[in-house]
Design an enzyme around this catalytic site. Structure first.
Site, PDB file in Angstrom:
ATOM      1  N   ARG A   1       0.842  -1.193   0.000  1.00  0.00           N
ATOM      2  CA  ARG A   1       0.000   0.000   0.000  1.00  0.00           C
ATOM      3  C   ARG A   1       0.874   1.239   0.000  1.00  0.00           C
ATOM      4  O   ARG A   1       1.892   1.279   0.706  1.00  0.00           O
ATOM      5  CB  ARG A   1      -0.873   0.027   1.259  1.00  0.00           C
ATOM      6  CG  ARG A   1      -2.073  -0.883   1.130  1.00  0.00           C
ATOM      7  CD  ARG A   1      -2.861  -0.971   2.395  1.00  0.00           C
ATOM      8  NE  ARG A   1      -2.096  -1.635   3.441  1.00  0.00           N
ATOM      9  CZ  ARG A   1      -2.637  -2.145   4.535  1.00  0.00           C
ATOM     10  NH1 ARG A   1      -3.925  -2.049   4.736  1.00  0.00           N
ATOM     11  NH2 ARG A   1      -1.889  -2.742   5.441  1.00  0.00           N
TER      12      ARG A   1
ATOM     13  N   SER B   1       7.596  -5.146   6.698  1.00  0.00           N
ATOM     14  CA  SER B   1       7.115  -6.035   7.757  1.00  0.00           C
ATOM     15  C   SER B   1       7.735  -7.422   7.729  1.00  0.00           C
ATOM     16  O   SER B   1       7.062  -8.428   7.457  1.00  0.00           O
ATOM     17  CB  SER B   1       5.600  -6.108   7.672  1.00  0.00           C
ATOM     18  OG  SER B   1       5.109  -4.807   7.643  1.00  0.00           O
TER      19      SER B   1
ATOM     20  N   ASP C   1       5.366  -3.295  10.684  1.00  0.00           N
ATOM     21  CA  ASP C   1       3.927  -2.984  10.684  1.00  0.00           C
ATOM     22  C   ASP C   1       3.321  -2.977  12.094  1.00  0.00           C
ATOM     23  O   ASP C   1       2.404  -2.196  12.394  1.00  0.00           O
ATOM     24  CB  ASP C   1       3.128  -3.926   9.759  1.00  0.00           C
ATOM     25  CG  ASP C   1       3.404  -5.395   9.989  1.00  0.00           C
ATOM     26  OD1 ASP C   1       4.257  -5.737  10.833  1.00  0.00           O
ATOM     27  OD2 ASP C   1       2.771  -6.234   9.308  1.00  0.00           O
TER      28      ASP C   1
HETATM   29  C1  BGC Z   1       7.100 -10.824  10.016  1.00  0.00           C
HETATM   30  C2  BGC Z   1       6.859  -9.655  10.925  1.00  0.00           C
HETATM   31  C3  BGC Z   1       5.558  -8.971  10.610  1.00  0.00           C
HETATM   32  C4  BGC Z   1       4.431  -9.989  10.583  1.00  0.00           C
HETATM   33  C5  BGC Z   1       3.085  -9.376  10.235  1.00  0.00           C
HETATM   34  C6  BGC Z   1       5.885 -11.738   9.979  1.00  0.00           C
HETATM   35  O1  BGC Z   1       6.058 -12.736   9.019  1.00  0.00           O
HETATM   36  O2  BGC Z   1       8.231 -11.557  10.405  1.00  0.00           O
HETATM   37  O3  BGC Z   1       7.925  -8.725  10.853  1.00  0.00           O
HETATM   38  O4  BGC Z   1       5.307  -7.989  11.563  1.00  0.00           O
HETATM   39  O5  BGC Z   1       4.720 -11.002   9.649  1.00  0.00           O
HETATM   40  O6  BGC Z   1       3.093  -8.780   8.999  1.00  0.00           O
END
Ligand code: BGC
Length: 431
Positions: free
Chosen positions: A71, A133, A187
């Site tokens: 996004r 993320s 995130d």
């Molecule tokens: C990642 C995290 C992330 C989460 C939600 C996981 O696979 O390792 O960094 O916050 O997914 O998106």
């Protein structure tokens, strides 16, 4: 026969109050170990961010990358907890993009940003917050090395590298001179920051979507592994709870993990998040088929191929939508659909209960006797859209805290991951 099979599956996937209490204990030990820099399945990553004051202002661009959709948002922060989204667009990250090489991948992101800027006629100078993320070890607010991809991402040449530098180089290659990257965030951190901007009682950010994870503010003195410079008494910690591995697994979880692109990694994520729930259910359905418990032959092909049943489909079935008719597959008996629905319920119920136990563990780490009110900012399609998921989480919470569950408020925080990056960017110029 079917009843016996279902009962067996339900028993295997049962996550009781006792399991939750045991999990909370080992989760907290892993949190402590992670904060001290000892071996732990929880990375407990310093984020170089603290909660905002609510008075941050200005216009920012946010890039939110971490799931099947990227996004891009243009955000106006008005202060007093007020946020205006000037523009937002989703770009789908197909399988071909997430398994390319680093330069192709980041060029694609830069092209999307460029398209967004053109569409919204944004040719002014803009500071950019980048939500990325995945587990990233940060050494400042503007640098972070990717430890390992999760959620099926497999872009080559990124693990072990600084993702800010990679994105910045792509901006330069694409001539995006008016953009300046100023902040990198997970995130969960973005979601926590967004809700705290609006509501100071918020002290946790959780993602329950394609992946799962959480962040919370920690007292600096407790992050003993942190040796850097920091100006505040608190710093938000990205727990990376998807990696938690002290949790009882079924044979389906074991097999799924073994066959995955990251065996041994993200064990809790593989039991809880949207990327995997459909796949767990598919594995159980395949077995039901092999045991002769399913009537419709047409189902065999669907359940033979890994990841052919998505969590989204499972969620539609939970809401009594016939996904088979909609995709032109006919002749599936009601009985078979009912079995699939029940299996979906079993698998998603366990996921919701584990998520609540993890939240409870973090809350009682921060506030041992749960004396305070806590607002938990949650984003992600599982929490938002999966029928019964939130209710299952609430029930587990009440079982864990029979007298205090009303102090815990699970609050849906839309687009928090991206907006949070803008707030973080704004807070940098205000402290
Ligand atoms: C990642 C995290 C992330 C989460 C939600 C996981 O696979 O390792 O960094 O916050 O997914 O998106």
């Amino acid at each position: 026969m079917i009843d016996g099979f279902l009962k067996e599956i339900a028993n295997m996937f049962d996550f009781t109050r006792k399991d939750a209490c045991e999990m909370m204990r080992s989760f907290q030990i892993e949190m402590e170990n992670g904060l001290k820099g000892r071996k732990s399945s929880l990375k407990m990553l310093p984020s170089f961010v603290r909660r905002p004051k609510g008075n941050e202002k200005g216009d920012f661009l946010a890039i939110d990358l971490g799931g099947t959709n990227m996004r891009i948002l243009a955000i106006r922060l008005l202060g007093q907890g007020k946020i205006e989204t000037i523009g937002m667009r989703r770009f789908s990250l197909g399988k071909e993009i997430i398994s390319k090489t680093e330069d192709v991948f980041f060029d694609f992101i830069a092209d999307c940003v460029s398209a967004f800027l053109n569409e919204h006629k944004l040719d002014v100078f803009l500071e950019v917050g980048f939500t990325f993320s995945f587990p990233v070890i940060q050494t400042s607010i503007l640098s972070g090395v990717l430890v390992s991809w999760t959620k099926g991402f497999a872009v080559k040449g990124v693990e072990g590298h600084d993702v800010v530098t990679l994105l910045d180089k792509a901006f330069k290659r694409k001539g995006l001179e008016n953009l300046k990257l100023v902040a990198l965030a997970n995130d969960t951190v973005g979601t926590l920051v967004t809700q705290s901007y609006i509501n100071p009682l918020c002290d946790m950010g959780v993602i329950l979507g394609t992946g799962t994870n959480a962040a919370y503010p920690e007292r600096l003195e407790s992050i003993t592994k942190f040796k850097g410079m920091w100006y505040s008494e608190e710093m938000i910690i990205n727990i990376e709870w998807g990696g938690f591995d002290k949790i009882k697994m079924t044979k389906y979880d074991e097999q799924l993990d073994k066959d995955s692109e990251n065996p041994g990694g993200q064990r809790m994520e593989k039991m809880v998040s949207g990327r995997y729930l459909g796949e767990i259910a598919r594995r159980i359905m395949k077995e039901a088929f092999e045991k002769g418990l399913l009537g419709s032959k047409e189902l065999k092909d669907i359940f033979l191929k890994p990841y052919s049943l998505t969590t989204e489909q499972l969620s539609l079935i939970a809401s009594d939508k016939n996904i088979f008719n909609d995709s032109g597959i006919e002749g599936i008996s009601d009985k078979d659909i009912r079995l699939l629905k029940e299996i979906g319920q079993i698998v998603s119920k366990r996921a919701a209960r584990i998520a609540s136990a993890a939240i409870a563990a973090v809350l009682t780490h921060m506030d041992k006797e749960l004396k305070l009110e806590h607002v938990i900012a949650i984003d992600g399609s599982l929490f938002e859209k999966y029928k019964g998921f939130k209710e299952n989480m609430d029930t587990m919470m009440k079982e864990i805290f029979p007298n205090q569950a009303d102090k815990i408020h699970l609050s849906l925080t839309h687009d928090g991951s991206g907006i949070g990056a803008a707030i973080i960017a704004a807070s940098l110029s205000s402290h």
